[in-house]
Design an enzyme around this catalytic site. Structure first.
Site, mmCIF file in Angstrom:
data_model
loop_
_atom_site.group_PDB
_atom_site.id
_atom_site.type_symbol
_atom_site.label_atom_id
_atom_site.label_comp_id
_atom_site.label_asym_id
_atom_site.label_seq_id
_atom_site.Cartn_x
_atom_site.Cartn_y
_atom_site.Cartn_z
ATOM 1 C CG MET A 1 -2.079 -1.117 1.429
ATOM 2 S SD MET A 1 -3.202 -0.717 2.631
ATOM 3 C CE MET A 1 -4.274 -2.136 2.318
ATOM 4 C CB CYS A 2 -0.061 4.831 -0.644
ATOM 5 S SG CYS A 2 -0.888 4.281 -2.276
#
Length: 266
Positions: A1-2
């Site tokens: 994920m970011c």
């Protein structure tokens, strides 16, 4: 994920030290190679830099490390794409106008059935991410409930927290969000923060061999809070936020905290 990075400070402050570690996670010490962006609030102004290239390779990211922009509030994001292509329109942070203010938003996570569950009103996305769609929905909810700025900040905090709780019910939703006065941070899975104040001391980055002595570049009145998905330094104690927790910062200080009703009942 970011991953997310943010700052709230009571004096104009640059983030080159924190960004030096954070940008390493965009393709060197982390897998977040699908773009990066950073937004700065300065006086009544707002400026934003974004690039769909990995931050570790981006000439624009190198410029940010060499150009110490001083700001009261900063929001930054490095992307690992899961919804939407790798391009500029899908690169965080996103911004819109409300009440004559720039609102800035960055999200870490992934949402299911967001088009069906989050009907849009005034604001529409430019790109194709779940993140921008959720931003348009969230700001639309604020605009609908508060056509004018609310006199009571508690009402705004409650609406933002309730909205974030709904968004978390659709998946993973870690948030940094600001109107230039307050910095809102909401944790779904991972988010941490630290507040630095006098007496200042040294800090050592985890992601690169860089150390700074904040005592040499601050005054006794400075208060600076930094937020990140994962703590950036190895020799400081960061506060790890809990799922469903909203923390509101103003001029470097925590001014409000809200916790999940579900967590509180367990």
């Amino acid at each position: 994920m970011c991953e997310l990075l943010g700052m709230s400070a009571n004096v104009p402050t640059d983030m080159t030290f924190s960004m030096a570690g954070f940008f390493r996670r965009g393709g060197a010490t982390g897998p977040h190679r699908d773009g990066w962006g950073v937004a700065f609030y300065e006086d009544q102004g707002y400026r934003e830099f974004k690039d769909p290239q990995p931050s570790i390779q981006s000439p624009l990211a190198r410029l940010m490390l060499e150009y110490p922009i001083k700001s009261h509030i900063v929001i930054s994001h490095i992307r690992q794409a899961n919804v939407g292509g790798v391009n500029l329109s899908n690169t965080h942070p996103f911004s819109r106008e409300l009440w004559g203010r720039h609102w800035c938003y960055a999200h870490n996570g992934q949402l299911a059935n967001f088009r069906e569950q989050l009907p849009l009103s005034f604001y529409l996305p430019v790109g194709s991410t779940d993140s921008e769609w959720a931003f348009c929905w969230l700001l639309g909810e604020i605009r609908r409930q508060f056509p004018q700025p609310p006199e009571n900040p508690v009402a705004m905090q409650e609406l933002i927290h309730q909205s974030c709780e709904k968004l978390r019910s659709l998946g993973v939703f870690n948030l940094l969000f600001s109107d230039g006065q307050y910095l809102y941070a909401y944790c779904s899975t991972k988010l941490a923060h630290i507040t630095r104040r006098a007496p200042f001391g040294p800090a050592l980055l985890k992601d690169t061999e860089l150390e700074i002595d904040f005592a040499a570049c601050t005054t006794p009145k400075d208060v600076v809070s930094v937020l990140a998905t994962e703590p950036l330094t190895s020799n400081e104690t960061w506060h790890i936020m809990q799922p469903g927790e909203l923390v509101v910062f103003e001029e470097g200080e925590v001014v409000a905290e809200r916790t999940s009703h579900a967590a509180a009942s367990n």
